[in-house]
Design a protein around this motif. Structure first.
Motif, PDB file in Angstrom:
ATOM      1  N   THR A   1       0.815  -1.109   0.115  1.00 35.91           N
ATOM      2  CA  THR A   1       0.026  -0.081   0.066  1.00 35.91           C
ATOM      3  C   THR A   1       0.950   1.237  -0.007  1.00 35.91           C
ATOM      4  O   THR A   1       2.129   1.222   0.405  1.00 35.91           O
ATOM      5  N   ASP A   2       0.289   2.195  -0.633  1.00 36.94           N
ATOM      6  CA  ASP A   2       1.018   3.602  -0.478  1.00 36.94           C
ATOM      7  C   ASP A   2       0.561   4.419   0.769  1.00 36.94           C
ATOM      8  O   ASP A   2       0.952   5.650   0.866  1.00 36.94           O
ATOM      9  N   ASP A   3      -0.069   4.071   1.656  1.00 33.11           N
ATOM     10  CA  ASP A   3      -0.711   4.701   2.830  1.00 33.11           C
ATOM     11  C   ASP A   3       0.442   4.805   3.895  1.00 33.11           C
ATOM     12  O   ASP A   3       0.625   3.598   4.648  1.00 33.11           O
ATOM     13  N   ILE A   4       0.828   6.177   3.913  1.00 39.14           N
ATOM     14  CA  ILE A   4       1.901   6.099   5.180  1.00 39.14           C
ATOM     15  C   ILE A   4       1.226   6.096   6.634  1.00 39.14           C
ATOM     16  O   ILE A   4       2.233   5.665   7.435  1.00 39.14           O
ATOM     17  N   ASN A   5      -0.091   6.029   6.560  1.00 41.81           N
ATOM     18  CA  ASN A   5      -0.460   5.810   7.927  1.00 41.81           C
ATOM     19  C   ASN A   5      -0.432   4.222   8.437  1.00 41.81           C
ATOM     20  O   ASN A   5      -0.307   4.340   9.577  1.00 41.81           O
ATOM     21  N   ASP A   6      -0.195   3.573   7.471  1.00 38.04           N
ATOM     22  CA  ASP A   6       0.085   2.062   7.958  1.00 38.04           C
ATOM     23  C   ASP A   6       1.611   1.870   8.741  1.00 38.04           C
ATOM     24  O   ASP A   6       1.732   1.359   9.879  1.00 38.04           O
ATOM     25  N   PHE A   7       2.582   2.645   8.169  1.00 38.78           N
ATOM     26  CA  PHE A   7       3.587   2.952   8.740  1.00 38.78           C
ATOM     27  C   PHE A   7       3.611   3.306  10.083  1.00 38.78           C
ATOM     28  O   PHE A   7       4.160   2.659  11.109  1.00 38.78           O
ATOM     29  N   TYR A   8       3.016   4.498  10.366  1.00 39.74           N
ATOM     30  CA  TYR A   8       2.784   5.102  11.550  1.00 39.74           C
ATOM     31  C   TYR A   8       2.138   4.448  12.680  1.00 39.74           C
ATOM     32  O   TYR A   8       2.645   4.359  13.900  1.00 39.74           O
ATOM     33  N   ASN A   9       1.137   3.790  12.063  1.00 36.97           N
ATOM     34  CA  ASN A   9      -0.017   3.049  13.064  1.00 36.97           C
ATOM     35  C   ASN A   9       0.751   1.587  13.546  1.00 36.97           C
ATOM     36  O   ASN A   9       0.461   1.485  14.550  1.00 36.97           O
ATOM     37  N   ASN A  10       1.612   1.299  12.799  1.00 36.99           N
ATOM     38  CA  ASN A  10       2.301   0.054  13.188  1.00 36.99           C
ATOM     39  C   ASN A  10       3.295   0.081  14.207  1.00 36.99           C
ATOM     40  O   ASN A  10       3.424  -0.521  15.372  1.00 36.99           O
ATOM     41  N   ILE A  11       3.959   1.371  14.314  1.00 33.50           N
ATOM     42  CA  ILE A  11       5.010   1.970  15.411  1.00 33.50           C
ATOM     43  C   ILE A  11       4.174   2.201  16.645  1.00 33.50           C
ATOM     44  O   ILE A  11       4.554   1.946  17.563  1.00 33.50           O
ATOM     45  N   LEU A  12       2.831   2.692  16.320  1.00 37.19           N
ATOM     46  CA  LEU A  12       2.083   3.528  17.389  1.00 37.19           C
ATOM     47  C   LEU A  12       1.323   2.238  18.139  1.00 37.19           C
ATOM     48  O   LEU A  12       1.374   2.006  19.408  1.00 37.19           O
ATOM     49  N   LEU A  13       0.971   0.858  17.435  1.00 39.79           N
ATOM     50  CA  LEU A  13       0.524  -0.108  17.872  1.00 39.79           C
ATOM     51  C   LEU A  13       1.644  -0.846  18.807  1.00 39.79           C
ATOM     52  O   LEU A  13       1.172  -1.256  20.199  1.00 39.79           O
ATOM     53  N   PHE A  14       2.936  -0.826  18.362  1.00 43.26           N
ATOM     54  CA  PHE A  14       3.816  -1.413  19.240  1.00 43.26           C
ATOM     55  C   PHE A  14       4.097  -0.624  20.692  1.00 43.26           C
ATOM     56  O   PHE A  14       4.340  -0.991  22.002  1.00 43.26           O
ATOM     57  N   GLU A  15       4.321   0.630  20.313  1.00 39.72           N
ATOM     58  CA  GLU A  15       4.655   1.602  21.327  1.00 39.72           C
ATOM     59  C   GLU A  15       3.585   1.435  22.396  1.00 39.72           C
ATOM     60  O   GLU A  15       3.591   1.626  23.673  1.00 39.72           O
ATOM     61  N   ASN A  16       2.199   1.635  22.011  1.00 36.88           N
ATOM     62  CA  ASN A  16       0.974   1.542  22.992  1.00 36.88           C
ATOM     63  C   ASN A  16       1.213   0.078  23.997  1.00 36.88           C
ATOM     64  O   ASN A  16       0.904   0.044  24.904  1.00 36.88           O
ATOM     65  N   LEU A  17       1.460  -1.019  22.994  1.00 38.48           N
ATOM     66  CA  LEU A  17       1.584  -2.179  23.998  1.00 38.48           C
ATOM     67  C   LEU A  17       2.923  -1.981  24.882  1.00 38.48           C
ATOM     68  O   LEU A  17       2.398  -2.673  26.097  1.00 38.48           O
ATOM     69  N   LEU A  18       3.879  -1.480  24.740  1.00 40.69           N
ATOM     70  CA  LEU A  18       4.974  -1.394  25.309  1.00 40.69           C
ATOM     71  C   LEU A  18       4.762  -0.495  26.622  1.00 40.69           C
ATOM     72  O   LEU A  18       5.058  -0.739  27.893  1.00 40.69           O
ATOM     73  N   LEU A  19       3.931   0.672  26.447  1.00 42.27           N
ATOM     74  CA  LEU A  19       3.418   1.505  27.558  1.00 42.27           C
ATOM     75  C   LEU A  19       2.381   0.884  28.560  1.00 42.27           C
ATOM     76  O   LEU A  19       2.659   0.987  29.606  1.00 42.27           O
ATOM     77  N   ILE A  20       1.653   0.066  27.817  1.00 40.79           N
ATOM     78  CA  ILE A  20       0.525  -0.786  28.755  1.00 40.79           C
ATOM     79  C   ILE A  20       1.418  -2.022  29.469  1.00 40.79           C
ATOM     80  O   ILE A  20       0.989  -2.041  30.813  1.00 40.79           O
ATOM     81  N   GLN A  21       2.315  -2.466  29.108  1.00 38.21           N
ATOM     82  CA  GLN A  21       2.974  -3.630  29.481  1.00 38.21           C
ATOM     83  C   GLN A  21       3.892  -3.079  30.739  1.00 38.21           C
ATOM     84  O   GLN A  21       3.819  -3.590  31.816  1.00 38.21           O
ATOM     85  N   GLU A  22       4.203  -2.003  30.600  1.00 39.72           N
ATOM     86  CA  GLU A  22       5.207  -1.235  31.709  1.00 39.72           C
ATOM     87  C   GLU A  22       4.263  -1.070  32.804  1.00 39.72           C
ATOM     88  O   GLU A  22       4.676  -0.964  33.934  1.00 39.72           O
TER      89      GLU A  22
END
Length: 133
Positions: free
Chosen positions: A66-87
């Motif tokens: 896909t050419d949707d740059i939001n997928d790129f950003y959202n995959n990083i955000l997804l992992f970041e949110n999981l790490l914040l919740i895990q912490e």
């Protein structure tokens, strides 16, 4: 101690396979259950259900190029949110990804479409887990 396991990525091959293998004390979640891109919603869901192991097999977007740059950003955000919740909640976090990630180039030059599926997955893992290979 009994484990209560959350598997995120209900539509993924890995998520479904793990659930079918582990089944007991497991919950298989999808976007319909909670939105990993929404930190508060994700924290509330995981906290309320008292999971002590979270297995992440989720992606944002699709496995298609896909050419949707939001997928790129959202995959990083997804992992970041999981790490914040895990912490905050102190559960064990295990992350799985597909083979598409391991065959992708890590050369993020201008020629490479940043929203390409394997580029998104590789970049998210490299940003969130910089020690990984």
């Amino acid at each position: 101690m009994s484990h209560k396991i959350l598997i995120i990525g209900k539509n993924s091959f890995i998520g479904k396979s793990l659930f079918n293998s582990l089944n007991e004390n497991c919950y298989l979640a999808s976007r319909e259950d909670f939105d990993l891109l929404n930190l508060k919603e994700s924290l509330d869901f995981i906290s309320k259900n008292k999971f002590n192991i979270v297995i992440n097999c989720a992606i944002s977007g699709t496995s298609k190029n896909t050419d949707d740059i939001n997928d790129f950003y959202n995959n990083i955000l997804l992992f970041e949110n999981l790490l914040l919740i895990q912490e905050k909640l102190k559960f064990k976090l295990i992350t799985f990804s597909s083979g598409a990630e391991s065959i992708c180039s890590t050369d993020f030059s201008d020629d490479l479409k940043p929203a390409n599926f394997c580029t998104c997955k590789t970049a998210a893992v490299k940003v969130v887990f910089p020690w990984s290979t």
